[in-house]
Write a protein that holds these residues in place. Structure first.
Motif, PDB file in Angstrom:
ATOM      1  N   VAL A   1      40.447  31.874  55.257  1.00 43.43           N
ATOM      2  CA  VAL A   1      41.663  31.917  54.444  1.00 43.43           C
ATOM      3  C   VAL A   1      41.594  33.193  53.615  1.00 43.43           C
ATOM      4  O   VAL A   1      40.576  33.464  52.967  1.00 43.43           O
ATOM      5  N   ASP A   2      42.667  33.967  53.633  1.00 41.10           N
ATOM      6  CA  ASP A   2      42.678  35.233  52.909  1.00 41.10           C
ATOM      7  C   ASP A   2      42.879  35.039  51.415  1.00 41.10           C
ATOM      8  O   ASP A   2      43.594  34.132  50.976  1.00 41.10           O
ATOM      9  N   VAL A   3      42.263  35.909  50.635  1.00 40.94           N
ATOM     10  CA  VAL A   3      42.483  35.960  49.198  1.00 40.94           C
ATOM     11  C   VAL A   3      43.789  36.716  48.979  1.00 40.94           C
ATOM     12  O   VAL A   3      43.921  37.872  49.366  1.00 40.94           O
ATOM     13  N   GLU A   4      44.760  36.039  48.385  1.00 41.22           N
ATOM     14  CA  GLU A   4      46.081  36.622  48.180  1.00 41.22           C
ATOM     15  C   GLU A   4      46.153  37.442  46.894  1.00 41.22           C
ATOM     16  O   GLU A   4      46.832  38.457  46.824  1.00 41.22           O
ATOM     17  N   ALA A   5      45.445  36.986  45.871  1.00 46.09           N
ATOM     18  CA  ALA A   5      45.451  37.684  44.583  1.00 46.09           C
ATOM     19  C   ALA A   5      44.154  37.354  43.851  1.00 46.09           C
ATOM     20  O   ALA A   5      43.509  36.350  44.137  1.00 46.09           O
ATOM     21  N   MET A   6      43.804  38.220  42.917  1.00 36.34           N
ATOM     22  CA  MET A   6      42.592  38.028  42.106  1.00 36.34           C
ATOM     23  C   MET A   6      42.868  38.524  40.693  1.00 36.34           C
ATOM     24  O   MET A   6      43.723  39.379  40.481  1.00 36.34           O
ATOM     25  N   GLY A   7      42.095  38.005  39.773  1.00 35.94           N
ATOM     26  CA  GLY A   7      42.131  38.480  38.404  1.00 35.94           C
ATOM     27  C   GLY A   7      40.768  38.293  37.782  1.00 35.94           C
ATOM     28  O   GLY A   7      39.949  37.523  38.278  1.00 35.94           O
ATOM     29  N   CYS A   8      40.502  39.010  36.708  1.00 33.53           N
ATOM     30  CA  CYS A   8      39.232  38.817  36.012  1.00 33.53           C
ATOM     31  C   CYS A   8      39.441  39.045  34.521  1.00 33.53           C
ATOM     32  O   CYS A   8      40.384  39.717  34.103  1.00 33.53           O
TER      33      CYS A   8
END
Length: 147
Positions: free
Chosen positions: A67-74
């Motif tokens: 499953v692809d990572v669509e968005a990220m934040g940190c």
């Protein structure tokens, strides 16, 4: 996306987790840096959370597909800042890192805020669909979308 076995053969189960273990997956909102997530069929296909990027795949242990990572934040957060966001930190065994959970009811009894959780980089991952991922050998539920 994912791997398909040749016709007439079953996909091998390479997870160290049993199917009933995935039903016990805790829904995790954020992960601290340094934790490893499974990114492939083999249990040894691991990647540190901070090394993931948008578009990278993670392995869904429930459906046996990528499953692809669509968005990220940190963000760099401590225990008090997590609490302000409505999140509860859950320490992993042997100081491996932290999960940030959205519901204190998932941790019974409700713990006091840990005093040893100083400023820590936490990552949030939004997959392109619901996924039961494996982080540090534990099944965790990730929901898609930005809610």
């Amino acid at each position: 996306m994912g791997f398909l076995p040749p016709q007439g053969t079953a996909a091998p189960e390479t997870s160290a987790l049993h199917p009933h273990d995935t039903a016990q997956a805790v829904e995790v909102t954020m992960f601290s840096q340094g934790l490893s997530i499974r990114v492939g069929r083999d249990p040894d296909d691991l990647c540190r959370i901070e090394d993931l990027s948008i578009g990278d795949p993670i392995w869904d242990i429930a459906t046996h597909r990528l499953v692809d990572v669509e968005a990220m934040g940190c963000a760099t957060l401590d225990a008090a800042q997590l609490a302000e966001l409505g999140l509860r930190p859950m320490a992993l065994a042997q100081g491996a890192g932290w999960f940030a959970l959205t519901s204190a009811r998932l941790i019974a009894p409700v713990p006091r805020l840990p005093t040893d959780l100083g400023p820590t980089v936490f990552f949030r991952i939004w997959p392109d669909s619901r996924v039961v991922a494996e982080v540090e050998g534990r099944p965790i539920l990730l929901r898609h979308g930005f809610a």
